[in-house]
Design a protein around this motif. Structure first.
Motif, PDB file in Angstrom:
ATOM      1  N   SER A 120      74.825  13.839  30.619  1.00 47.03           N
ATOM      2  CA  SER A 120      74.120  14.271  29.416  1.00 47.03           C
ATOM      3  C   SER A 120      75.106  14.968  28.488  1.00 47.03           C
ATOM      4  O   SER A 120      76.183  15.401  28.916  1.00 47.03           O
TER       5      SER A 120
ATOM      6  N   GLU B 202      57.058  25.303  32.342  1.00 47.07           N
ATOM      7  CA  GLU B 202      57.634  25.005  31.037  1.00 47.07           C
ATOM      8  C   GLU B 202      56.661  24.426  30.012  1.00 47.07           C
ATOM      9  O   GLU B 202      56.834  24.636  28.813  1.00 47.07           O
TER      10      GLU B 202
ATOM     11  N   TYR C 101      64.026  14.773  33.133  1.00 51.65           N
ATOM     12  CA  TYR C 101      64.142  16.228  33.012  1.00 51.65           C
ATOM     13  C   TYR C 101      64.539  16.858  34.348  1.00 51.65           C
ATOM     14  O   TYR C 101      65.428  17.724  34.394  1.00 51.65           O
TER      15      TYR C 101
ATOM     16  N   THR D  21      62.626  13.182  20.170  1.00 49.21           N
ATOM     17  CA  THR D  21      61.393  13.464  20.893  1.00 49.21           C
ATOM     18  C   THR D  21      60.341  12.404  20.597  1.00 49.21           C
ATOM     19  O   THR D  21      59.648  11.914  21.502  1.00 49.21           O
TER      20      THR D  21
ATOM     21  N   ASN E 191      68.791  18.162  25.673  1.00 53.24           N
ATOM     22  CA  ASN E 191      69.789  18.152  26.745  1.00 53.24           C
ATOM     23  C   ASN E 191      70.496  16.814  26.890  1.00 53.24           C
ATOM     24  O   ASN E 191      71.681  16.764  27.220  1.00 53.24           O
TER      25      ASN E 191
ATOM     26  N   ILE F  91      59.825  10.680  31.616  1.00 48.93           N
ATOM     27  CA  ILE F  91      60.286  11.906  30.963  1.00 48.93           C
ATOM     28  C   ILE F  91      60.484  13.007  31.999  1.00 48.93           C
ATOM     29  O   ILE F  91      61.509  13.703  32.004  1.00 48.93           O
TER      30      ILE F  91
ATOM     31  N   GLN G 147      62.921  19.261  25.439  1.00 48.20           N
ATOM     32  CA  GLN G 147      64.063  19.672  26.252  1.00 48.20           C
ATOM     33  C   GLN G 147      64.902  18.464  26.664  1.00 48.20           C
ATOM     34  O   GLN G 147      66.135  18.529  26.670  1.00 48.20           O
ATOM     35  N   VAL G 148      64.244  17.366  27.000  1.00 49.67           N
ATOM     36  CA  VAL G 148      64.981  16.150  27.349  1.00 49.67           C
ATOM     37  C   VAL G 148      65.777  15.661  26.145  1.00 49.67           C
ATOM     38  O   VAL G 148      66.955  15.289  26.270  1.00 49.67           O
TER      39      VAL G 148
ATOM     40  N   ALA H   9      68.159  18.878  34.011  1.00 49.38           N
ATOM     41  CA  ALA H   9      68.007  20.314  33.764  1.00 49.38           C
ATOM     42  C   ALA H   9      69.084  21.082  34.523  1.00 49.38           C
ATOM     43  O   ALA H   9      69.475  20.705  35.633  1.00 49.38           O
TER      44      ALA H   9
ATOM     45  N   ILE I 123      58.626  19.795  27.402  1.00 43.91           N
ATOM     46  CA  ILE I 123      59.584  19.125  28.279  1.00 43.91           C
ATOM     47  C   ILE I 123      60.221  17.944  27.561  1.00 43.91           C
ATOM     48  O   ILE I 123      61.424  17.680  27.707  1.00 43.91           O
ATOM     49  N   SER I 124      59.458  17.231  26.755  1.00 45.15           N
ATOM     50  CA  SER I 124      60.005  16.102  25.990  1.00 45.15           C
ATOM     51  C   SER I 124      61.099  16.574  25.035  1.00 45.15           C
ATOM     52  O   SER I 124      62.137  15.911  24.897  1.00 45.15           O
TER      53      SER I 124
END
Length: 246
Positions: free
Chosen positions: A50, A92, A168, A152, A133, A164, A129-130, A172, A126-127
């Protein structure tokens, strides 16, 4: 014949300027197409790395940190203990199965909370954050925020919710240089991600706000309290069944 060719090549400055502008106008279209291709490919191909991992590795090199090691090993969702995904959602993004990338209720609550002068609270899903990251660089800017929104939307359009969550859980950061649940399970408890207990999954989720500050293997009072809260929230959501239909 030569003179005719010279006249043809001698375009007026205005025509050359228009051509340059046309090429610039195509640039956003090409970048958008490239980003769509990225997301489509990673729907089926597990990411080998990533941008956050690369960024952190670059920081270590710049600081001549020879001790830094990057730990990352992919695990499919069915190879991960079921307690881990629901722990991530409980910690989260509790409305993860219900929203389409942006939790408007959480955004409104965070705005009201921050306006009241409390400790700053975010509302990233979470989406989001993906998107951050996996595809984007570190830092804060309007350009980065705009790209986060774009990625997103693409992720929510082309990936199912299970994918997703799978990505993650694998990208993470759970500790300094420790990315993904498999690397965390190996580093902290010398076990496979499939063998994590509910308590261990909750502790991994508990350190996510600051994985270089908190330790899931040797949790302090804050991580212990937060992990216990995460386990209660996971049960109230319905446990693993909460994620079955997404």
């Amino acid at each position: 014949m030569g003179a005719g060719q010279d006249n043809h090549k001698a375009e007026p400055p205005a025509a050359r300027a228009r051509w340059r502008w046309r090429r610039l106008l195509w640039l956003p279209v090409l970048l958008a197409a490239f980003s769509v291709l990225q997301v489509l490919l990673l729907r089926f191909i597990d990411p080998p790395v990533s941008t956050v991992m690369l960024w952190r590795y670059g920081e270590a090199l710049a600081q001549a940190d020879g001790a830094y090691r990057l730990h990352y090993q992919w695990r499919d969702l069915e190879q991960i203990a079921p307690s881990l995904p629901i722990s991530l959602v409980a910690a989260e993004d509790q409305r993860f199965p219900l929203h389409r990338g942006f939790d408007l209720q959480a955004i409104e609550k965070a705005r009201d909370h921050n306006a009241a002068g409390g400790r700053l609270r975010g509302a990233s899903t979470i989406s989001q954050q993906v998107a951050k990251n996996l595809f984007l660089w570190q830092g804060r800017s309007w350009l980065r925020k705009g790209l986060e929104v774009w990625y997103t939307l693409l992720i929510e359009t082309f990936w199912p919710k299970q994918r997703i969550l799978e990505v993650y859980a694998n990208i993470a950061e759970f500790g300094d240089g420790i990315y993904g649940v498999q690397a965390a399970a190996r580093s902290f408890w010398n076990k496979d991600a499939s063998q994590l207990t509910a308590s261990e999954s909750a502790r991994l989720a508990a350190v996510l706000p600051a994985p270089r500050r908190y330790d899931a293997a040797r949790p302090g009072p804050y991580v212990q309290r937060r992990a216990a809260w995460i386990q209660r929230q996971a049960r109230q959501l319905g446990g693993n069944a909460y994620l079955k239909d997404d």
